[in-house]
Design an enzyme around this catalytic site. Structure first.
Site, PDB file in Angstrom:
ATOM      1  N   LYS A  98       0.847  -1.204   0.000  1.00 34.06           N
ATOM      2  CA  LYS A  98       0.000   0.000   0.000  1.00 34.06           C
ATOM      3  C   LYS A  98       0.881   1.252   0.000  1.00 34.06           C
ATOM      4  CE  LYS A  98      -3.795  -2.362   2.400  1.00 34.06           C
ATOM      5  NZ  LYS A  98      -4.492  -2.629   3.659  1.00 34.06           N
ATOM      6  N   GLN A 131      -4.409  -1.521   9.951  1.00 28.18           N
ATOM      7  CA  GLN A 131      -4.319  -2.814   9.277  1.00 28.18           C
ATOM      8  C   GLN A 131      -4.904  -3.908  10.172  1.00 28.18           C
ATOM      9  OE1 GLN A 131      -3.462  -3.252   6.125  1.00 28.18           O
ATOM     10  NE2 GLN A 131      -3.754  -5.464   6.198  1.00 28.18           N
ATOM     11  N   ASP A 160     -10.901   2.940   4.734  1.00 32.24           N
ATOM     12  CA  ASP A 160     -11.273   1.524   4.644  1.00 32.24           C
ATOM     13  C   ASP A 160     -12.789   1.346   4.585  1.00 32.24           C
ATOM     14  OD1 ASP A 160      -9.324  -0.478   4.436  1.00 32.24           O
ATOM     15  OD2 ASP A 160      -8.652  -0.160   6.501  1.00 32.24           O
TER      16      ASP A 160
HETATM   17  N1  GUN Z   1      -6.829  -6.806   6.305  1.00 30.47           N
HETATM   18  C1  GUN Z   1      -7.267  -7.513   5.243  1.00 30.47           C
HETATM   19  N2  GUN Z   1      -7.895  -6.714   4.362  1.00 30.47           N
HETATM   20  C2  GUN Z   1      -7.852  -5.462   4.886  1.00 30.47           C
HETATM   21  C3  GUN Z   1      -8.335  -4.203   4.430  1.00 30.47           C
HETATM   22  O1  GUN Z   1      -8.958  -4.056   3.377  1.00 30.47           O
HETATM   23  N3  GUN Z   1      -8.096  -3.161   5.266  1.00 30.47           N
HETATM   24  C4  GUN Z   1      -7.443  -3.297   6.445  1.00 30.47           C
HETATM   25  N4  GUN Z   1      -7.263  -2.211   7.194  1.00 30.47           N
HETATM   26  N5  GUN Z   1      -6.980  -4.448   6.889  1.00 30.47           N
HETATM   27  C5  GUN Z   1      -7.196  -5.524   6.108  1.00 30.47           C
END
Ligand code: GUN
Length: 295
Positions: free
Chosen positions: A54, A98, A121
């Site tokens: 990311k 995350q 998110d």
């Molecule tokens: N863990 C797995 N997928 C995601 C996501 O889309 N966002 C976040 N913050 N954590 C994740």
């Protein structure tokens, strides 16, 4: 039949180029780049790898990113303090925690603490509520990535029978809402671990989207010939022939299902790159909205 492989990687590259142009315009207009703040708790290798990809995508698109890394032993108060710090940081437009957290019982309170205007998110109750109401909202990245992929490759959704497997808060549930929204107009069946006869549902579907978190959840005999299959799963399976000791597989028995479907996403290189692109887009959306909202 041999399925068309839906190349998420090249679609995401196209999207990221569009977002980079928008980020450059934002920077020219406002004297700073859009900013994403990421909180990573603990040292889970898969989470570390997602966060790094990311951050790399942000850098390539001209989006500033900053990270707060906390040890696996961090208390809920410490994680909430990190969220508050990013909520209050003027140069941070998007805040991402995350998941999973080492202690998953903290997740609800931590996600509720994210400023809804910075919730890139789309996990905050306010954004989920707005999504359900059909109002503009920051929506979860993976479901948005699935829709973007299907739209860009020209798979019609209006009136299509879509089966989603998996009811997670991150993927399945919000995806079922997005698909059934006015303007998208799919007919959605949301299947899960307690669904009585899963193959009966999947065999009736024009599009099957699998987000179950388990390899081989969808096998060839569960798919109608000519159906479109989207594999959201990312599973690490041991592989002694790889230097890493593992390889990534999705939730779909890829080779057998590809012989029956008309189109299918690979893993890796399918939905994953679109998810990252949607995070960049949400960050830009949040940045623009913050500057036009009264503070
Ligand atoms: N863990 C797995 N997928 C995601 C996501 O889309 N966002 C976040 N913050 N954590 C994740």
């Amino acid at each position: 039949m041999s399925a068309r492989i839906l190349d998420g990687k090249s679609l995401a590259a196209e999207l990221r180029a569009e977002i980079a142009a928008d980020a450059a315009a934002f920077r020219a207009a406002h004297g700073r780049a859009p900013g994403l703040g990421v909180i990573l708790v603990g040292d889970d290798p898969a989470s570390r790898s997602y966060v790094t990809s990311k951050q790399k995508a942000c850098a390539a698109a001209g989006i500033q990113s900053r990270e707060i890394a906390l040890p696996a032993t961090a208390s809920q108060a410490e994680i909430l303090a990190a969220v508050r710090q990013l909520n209050e940081d003027e140069a941070t437009d998007g805040v991402l925690v995350q998941l999973p957290l080492p202690d998953s019982t903290m997740e609800a309170d931590v996600l509720a603490a994210v400023d809804p205007a910075k919730d890139v998110d789309g996990f905050h109750a306010l954004n989920i509520g707005r999504l359900v109401q059909g109002k503009p909202a920051l929506a979860p990245c993976t479901p948005c990535g699935v829709l973007e992929l299907l739209r860009r490759v020209g798979i019609p959704l209006a009136g299509a029978n879509v089966v989603v497997i998996g009811r997670s808060q991150i993927v399945g549930r919000p995806l079922s809402i997005l698909l059934s929204q006015k303007g998208t107009d799919a007919t959605v069946t949301l299947c899960h671990t307690r669904t009585r006869d899963l193959p009966q549902h999947t065999r009736a579907a024009d599009i099957v989207i699998v987000a179950a978190g388990r390899p081989n959840t969808l096998t060839a005999n569960m798919v109608k010939p000519g159906a479109v299959v989207v594999d959201v799963g990312v599973n690490r399976v041991p592989d002694a022939s790889r230097a890493s000791g593992y390889r990534l597989v999705g939730d779909v028995d890829f080779a057998a299902v590809a012989a029956r479907a008309s189109a299918i996403t690979p893993v890796p290189g399918g939905v994953g790159p679109l998810t990252v692109a949607m995070l960049l887009r949400n960050t830009l959306t949040a940045a623009r909205a913050r500057l036009t909202l009264p503070s």
